[in-house]
Design an enzyme around this catalytic site. Sequence first.
Site, PDB file in Angstrom:
ATOM      1  CB  CYS A   1      -0.941  -0.004   1.198  1.00 36.16           C
ATOM      2  SG  CYS A   1      -2.192  -1.318   1.144  1.00 36.16           S
TER       3      CYS A   1
ATOM      4  CG  HIS B   1      12.157  -2.321   4.211  1.00 37.79           C
ATOM      5  ND1 HIS B   1      11.900  -3.514   4.843  1.00 37.79           N
ATOM      6  CD2 HIS B   1      11.766  -2.492   2.920  1.00 37.79           C
ATOM      7  CE1 HIS B   1      11.391  -4.375   3.975  1.00 37.79           C
ATOM      8  NE2 HIS B   1      11.287  -3.776   2.811  1.00 37.79           N
TER       9      HIS B   1
ATOM     10  CG  HIS C   1      -4.287  20.314   4.970  1.00 35.49           C
ATOM     11  ND1 HIS C   1      -5.558  20.686   5.312  1.00 35.49           N
ATOM     12  CD2 HIS C   1      -3.717  21.397   4.371  1.00 35.49           C
ATOM     13  CE1 HIS C   1      -5.769  21.943   4.944  1.00 35.49           C
ATOM     14  NE2 HIS C   1      -4.657  22.398   4.373  1.00 35.49           N
TER      15      HIS C   1
ATOM     16  CG  HIS D   1      -2.940   4.034   2.602  1.00 33.74           C
ATOM     17  ND1 HIS D   1      -3.419   2.813   3.017  1.00 33.74           N
ATOM     18  CD2 HIS D   1      -3.032   4.031   1.258  1.00 33.74           C
ATOM     19  CE1 HIS D   1      -3.770   2.095   1.967  1.00 33.74           C
ATOM     20  NE2 HIS D   1      -3.547   2.822   0.893  1.00 33.74           N
TER      21      HIS D   1
ATOM     22  CG  HIS E   1     -18.248   5.873   4.162  1.00 32.94           C
ATOM     23  ND1 HIS E   1     -19.110   6.416   3.233  1.00 32.94           N
ATOM     24  CD2 HIS E   1     -19.029   5.165   5.029  1.00 32.94           C
ATOM     25  CE1 HIS E   1     -20.351   6.076   3.523  1.00 32.94           C
ATOM     26  NE2 HIS E   1     -20.331   5.317   4.606  1.00 32.94           N
TER      27      HIS E   1
ATOM     28  CG  ASN F   1      -6.761  -0.520   1.575  1.00 34.73           C
ATOM     29  OD1 ASN F   1      -6.088   0.072   0.733  1.00 34.73           O
ATOM     30  ND2 ASN F   1      -6.196  -1.250   2.525  1.00 34.73           N
TER      31      ASN F   1
END
Length: 466
Positions: A173, A254, A342, A346, A375, A379
């Site tokens: 992702c 990582h 802001h 994700h 919503h 995802n």
Amino acid sequence: MELFSMAILGLIVFVCYSFTYLIWSLVLQYWKDQPCYMLAYECFKASEDRKLNTDASAKIIFRNKNLGLEEYRFLLKTIVSSGIGEETYCPKIVMEGRENCPTHDDALYEMDEIIFQTLDNLFSKTKISPSQIDMLVVNVSLFSPAPSLTSRIINRYKMKDNIKSFNLSGMGCSASLIAIDLVHQLFKAYKNTNSYAIVVSTESMGPNWYCGKEKAMILSNCLFRIGGCSMLFTNNESLKHQAILKLKCLARTHFGSNDEAYQCCIQVEDDDGYRGFRLTKSLTKAAAKAFTLNLHVLVPKMFPLKELLHYYPLLRKSSKTKSSALVETMGIGLNFKSAVEHFCIHPGGRAVIDGVGKSLELSDYDLEPSRMALHRFGNTSAGGFWYVLGYMEAKKRLRKGDRILMISFGAGFKCNNCVWEVMQDLDDANVWKDCIDSYPPTSLVNPFMEKYSWLNDEYLSFVRME
């Protein structure tokens, strides 16, 4: 005495020389650093017949003959509490009931639809010709055909033969920021101050739909939906007045050396041979640790000096903590609103959004864009960021000079975060055009419970469902 004076003078000269060299090195580094401007982005929006409402979800669930009452109840609880609404988009082969036998052509069709729709819109919107593109980066984790997806794009648009193309797979992702970081590094490496780069971020959902019964793998079917985004970047300073965003800093972490973190988000086959994506309970713990490590790198780059004076004692304290709780390990007591206006988290799931929000002491207003993107679109893996950004833009929140912190987590286990500067007031309704006035809704509760609460009835415990 004379020797002592000469030694002092020599030391002063050495210090002055070293200081001058340091300043000059920093100036040269600044001059060498290539800017990275985003000129435009286009998100994918599927046709209305792909919407996955309550009845469509139930139909897909009940036709999986591998599931029993226990799995149905688990899915009911998961769907209702997921934060995902009834207007997300499902892969075509799943809507057609062919998820248990996907073909290579199905995978190509899904990629072509997402990639070519967004690229066509991007080229049309910016008036940039495909022949002007110098660099192309595509990230799709679960599908890597030969020829590559970058080659498929180059062939379709007849791009120039010296284009630098990169095909990223298995990145999860957070791959979108990895792709952008690659573009930024390419801008530096090739030192061409008039370059254009394209990044395409999406995921292959339909051919990777899980048809088994393992709960940790069924989760992916509840959360992931089709989507994606194509973005146009340049390092041309003369075009900065046309840019919408400028990359200020980016940090990649990582955590794959840790076995538990490596295994928490992984593609595997279950005991019955069904392939899927397993999400374990260790994911939250891995995310907390990876995020903390990332902040140690990112915070000094993004915070004002006043906040940094409080940072280092907290940094030392947080580095010694053994707790895996999000609140204790992520935010490390910093006021993030002193650095950015802001927050673009994700939309990977409600728990992640709420956990990050709690740890960074963010308000409902700050979390609203990520919650609403989850919503409305679900995802969408690496493309999810840009639906969140689109919401901010459609709500006219983004003003020139504002800063945006993007926070992502991905398989590996990775945490990649960055800060953008808004280059102009933004108000394009984009993919939110048809529904932005109805957001945020009064309730995010999925109506699945209203129709299928009977699954929790006690008497069904004695019945085998066919």
